[in-house]
Design an enzyme around this catalytic site. Structure first.
Site, mmCIF file in Angstrom:
data_model
loop_
_atom_site.group_PDB
_atom_site.id
_atom_site.type_symbol
_atom_site.label_atom_id
_atom_site.label_comp_id
_atom_site.label_asym_id
_atom_site.label_seq_id
_atom_site.Cartn_x
_atom_site.Cartn_y
_atom_site.Cartn_z
ATOM 1 N N HIS A 55 36.061 -24.571 -18.708
ATOM 2 C CA HIS A 55 37.146 -25.129 -17.636
ATOM 3 C C HIS A 55 37.658 -26.950 -17.902
ATOM 4 O O HIS A 55 36.443 -27.364 -17.199
ATOM 5 C CB HIS A 55 37.443 -24.758 -16.689
ATOM 6 C CG HIS A 55 38.651 -25.188 -16.048
ATOM 7 N ND1 HIS A 55 39.761 -23.932 -15.141
ATOM 8 C CD2 HIS A 55 38.927 -26.196 -15.331
ATOM 9 C CE1 HIS A 55 40.288 -24.306 -15.137
ATOM 10 N NE2 HIS A 55 40.472 -26.056 -14.918
ATOM 11 N N HIS A 57 40.292 -30.020 -18.038
ATOM 12 C CA HIS A 57 41.751 -31.592 -18.317
ATOM 13 C C HIS A 57 40.920 -32.876 -19.286
ATOM 14 O O HIS A 57 40.649 -33.363 -18.842
ATOM 15 C CB HIS A 57 41.822 -31.300 -17.258
ATOM 16 C CG HIS A 57 42.521 -29.807 -16.244
ATOM 17 N ND1 HIS A 57 43.352 -29.990 -16.119
ATOM 18 C CD2 HIS A 57 41.135 -29.912 -16.103
ATOM 19 C CE1 HIS A 57 43.592 -29.185 -15.282
ATOM 20 N NE2 HIS A 57 42.322 -29.523 -14.825
ATOM 21 N N GLN A 150 51.260 -27.890 -15.144
ATOM 22 C CA GLN A 150 50.653 -28.529 -14.104
ATOM 23 C C GLN A 150 51.789 -28.865 -12.705
ATOM 24 O O GLN A 150 51.408 -28.613 -11.542
ATOM 25 C CB GLN A 150 50.434 -29.702 -14.364
ATOM 26 C CG GLN A 150 49.899 -31.292 -13.107
ATOM 27 C CD GLN A 150 48.381 -30.588 -12.700
ATOM 28 O OE1 GLN A 150 47.457 -30.364 -12.894
ATOM 29 N NE2 GLN A 150 48.612 -29.859 -11.437
ATOM 30 N N HIS A 208 45.275 -21.107 -13.359
ATOM 31 C CA HIS A 208 44.815 -22.115 -12.130
ATOM 32 C C HIS A 208 45.122 -21.204 -11.104
ATOM 33 O O HIS A 208 46.291 -21.521 -10.494
ATOM 34 C CB HIS A 208 45.926 -23.849 -12.140
ATOM 35 C CG HIS A 208 44.527 -24.791 -13.110
ATOM 36 N ND1 HIS A 208 45.007 -24.382 -14.405
ATOM 37 C CD2 HIS A 208 43.744 -25.463 -12.140
ATOM 38 C CE1 HIS A 208 43.390 -25.338 -14.804
ATOM 39 N NE2 HIS A 208 42.882 -26.033 -13.631
ATOM 40 N N GLU A 211 44.683 -22.582 -6.157
ATOM 41 C CA GLU A 211 43.426 -23.769 -5.696
ATOM 42 C C GLU A 211 43.844 -24.208 -4.700
ATOM 43 O O GLU A 211 44.513 -25.197 -4.449
ATOM 44 C CB GLU A 211 43.287 -24.447 -6.814
ATOM 45 C CG GLU A 211 42.052 -25.686 -6.261
ATOM 46 C CD GLU A 211 42.494 -26.563 -7.971
ATOM 47 O OE1 GLU A 211 43.520 -26.607 -8.350
ATOM 48 O OE2 GLU A 211 41.473 -27.710 -7.976
ATOM 49 N N ASP A 307 35.616 -30.034 -14.753
ATOM 50 C CA ASP A 307 37.071 -30.063 -14.013
ATOM 51 C C ASP A 307 37.869 -31.033 -15.150
ATOM 52 O O ASP A 307 38.872 -30.809 -15.595
ATOM 53 C CB ASP A 307 37.426 -29.429 -13.252
ATOM 54 C CG ASP A 307 38.696 -28.761 -12.775
ATOM 55 O OD1 ASP A 307 39.877 -28.951 -13.461
ATOM 56 O OD2 ASP A 307 38.360 -28.507 -11.295
HETATM 57 N N1 17E Z 1 44.885 -30.678 -12.195
HETATM 58 C C1 17E Z 1 44.972 -29.469 -11.143
HETATM 59 O O1 17E Z 1 45.857 -28.901 -10.986
HETATM 60 N N2 17E Z 1 43.935 -28.978 -10.731
HETATM 61 C C2 17E Z 1 42.638 -28.926 -10.592
HETATM 62 N N3 17E Z 1 41.877 -29.141 -10.250
HETATM 63 C C3 17E Z 1 42.750 -30.520 -11.878
HETATM 64 C C4 17E Z 1 44.138 -30.464 -12.767
HETATM 65 C C5 17E Z 1 41.937 -30.996 -12.142
HETATM 66 FE FE FE2 Z 2 41.583 -27.678 -13.675
#
Ligand code: 17E
Ligand code: FE2
Length: 411
Positions: A55, A57, A150, A208, A211, A307
């Site tokens: 994982h 980006h 995103q 995702h 989070e 990440d």
């Molecule tokens: N974008 C997101 O939504 N969550 C993350 N941890 C990262 C990017 C790195």
């Molecule tokens: Fe991520």
């Protein structure tokens, strides 16, 4: 070519192995060189399958502070900072940064990367660049691309169309971000949309998922239920799932049954989520990591990812997964002897399972001769001493090496 005197994984005795035509042809304690055969003495060092970054980006890497720094350290400010940087994206900019990041990873023994790529961009610039780079770098790094919305699938203009277009362009996996959608209803709909899209185009899924430190964020149950009902099982991965840290135990008891039935994979990102989560807590502050110990104990597949490398969400990183494991073991309180010794599985086999590498991965006769040599005799010592990756071989070809620094005391 014959490699001699290796401790394979955490074995207590040494073996030799022969590589022919880019594959492991024999693994045995008693191999002797054939006439004229080249030999490499590994001198009692640890040999592991290559590290797998499950994982990251890559499209955002190496952009911290450009144009602004993330001052609050929250995920949401990170998304805002990135949104500003997105306006400046060009093919050349992405190519330059990804090439640098891939070399950082390669020098640290990584040979496989799953990267999320932001597709909430009307031009899909990053997606286009990553598809080119996936092809160009194939011989040294296997890159898997997740089309990652995103800024949301339903909460971003033309989100559904952009995600679909990215899949048609050649993404390997479909992503989603339920905790960022405007409403709970959008969250559920976004997950249904992502799963249907993946099923239609026969793609993997990596979301995702939750989070956030909101115990009411429950995208995971929807994702797992769909994985079960649509029989997509381990093609589906839930990344982050940090809200699980905050769920009440009675709910987790109910959820765990579904998670096991669904057979989905989990990816935790210990460095980044200990940094991003708990930001609106006073004291005590939550650690912001999913329940790695409990998921693992239930036989559920969990891997660890970095990440980010030096971007709006994480201001550090050098391409080494060692620090990821080190932090993960601390915050998950998995510091028993066996936990430490076996912790490389989080960045090797478990991650390979999530990426569906199948029998292209692993040290066994007949498989591609891809392996790394660490400057230690077992993984406990490698982790504790931050051992260098002395060599990385991909399909029999050396692609990276290190000469460890010499440190002496003068007394
Ligand atoms: N974008 C997101 O939504 N969550 C993350 N941890 C990262 C990017 C790195
Ligand atoms: Fe991520």
């Amino acid at each position: 070519m014959l490699f001699q005197n290796a401790f394979l994984e955490n074995a207590s005795t040494q073996v030799s192995f022969r590589v022919q035509d880019g594959r492991f042809s024999e693994i045995d304690p008693d191999l002797v060189p054939l006439s004229g055969e080249e030999t490499v003495d590994l001198g009692g060092k640890l040999v592991l399958p290559p590290f797998v970054e499950s994982h990251v980006h890559l499209d955002t890497c190496l952009t911290a502070g450009d144009p602004v720094w993330n001052m609050s350290g929250t995920l949401f400010e990170g998304i805002e900072c990135w949104s500003k940087r997105k306006d400046k994206l060009s093919r050349e900019d992405i190519r330059e940064r990804v090439n640098r990041a891939v070399r950082m990873y390669a020098a640290n023994g990584v040979q496989f990367i799953r990267t999320h790529v932001d597709v909430t961009d009307p031009k899909l610039t990053a997606m286009q660049a990553l598809i080119e780079l996936r092809e160009e770098l194939r011989d040294v790094m296997e890159i898997q691309i997740v089309a990652f919305p995103q800024e949301g699938i339903l909460s971003y203009p033309n989100g559904k169309e952009l995600l679909t277009e990215a899949v048609k362009m050649g993404a390997d996996c479909v992503g989603a971000i339920p905790h960022f959608e405007f409403t709970r209803e959008y969250s559920v709909e976004s997950l249904n949309f992502a799963m249907e899209l993946a099923a239609k185009y026969d793609k993997l899924v990596d979301v995702h998922c939750d989070e956030i430190d909101d115990e009411a964020s429950r995208g995971l149950e929807t994702l797992a239920a769909r994985a079960l009902e649509m029989q997509m099982f381990d093609k589906v991965t839930a990344s982050h799932t940090t809200a699980m840290h905050s769920y009440n135990n009675a709910y987790v008891l109910r959820l765990m049954r579904l998670l096991k039935m669904s057979k989905i994979n989990f990816v935790a990102n210990p460095l980044v989520n200990t940094h991003l989560q708990g930001r609106v807590d006073t004291y005590p502050k939550r650690r912001g990591i999913t329940r790695v110990k409990e998921l693992t104990a239930e036989g559920i597949n969990v891997s660890f990812g970095h990440d980010d490398i030096f971007d709006p969400w994480y201001p550090m990183g050098n391409g080494s997964l060692r620090d990821v494991v080190f932090m993960g073991l601390h915050v998950c309180q998995m510091m028993g002897y066996e936990d430490i010794m076996n912790s490389y599985h989080f960045i090797t086999d478990n991650a390979a399972k999530t990426l569906h590498l199948g029998d292209r991965y692993g040290i066994a006769e007949g498989r591609p001769a891809s392996f790394i040599v660490l400057d230690a005799k077992n993984y406990y010592d490698a982790l504790n001493q931050n051992a260098a990756v002395l060599a990385s071989y991909k399909e029999g070809r050396k692609i990276a090496e290190a000469i460890p620094a010499v440190r002496r005391t003068l007394f």
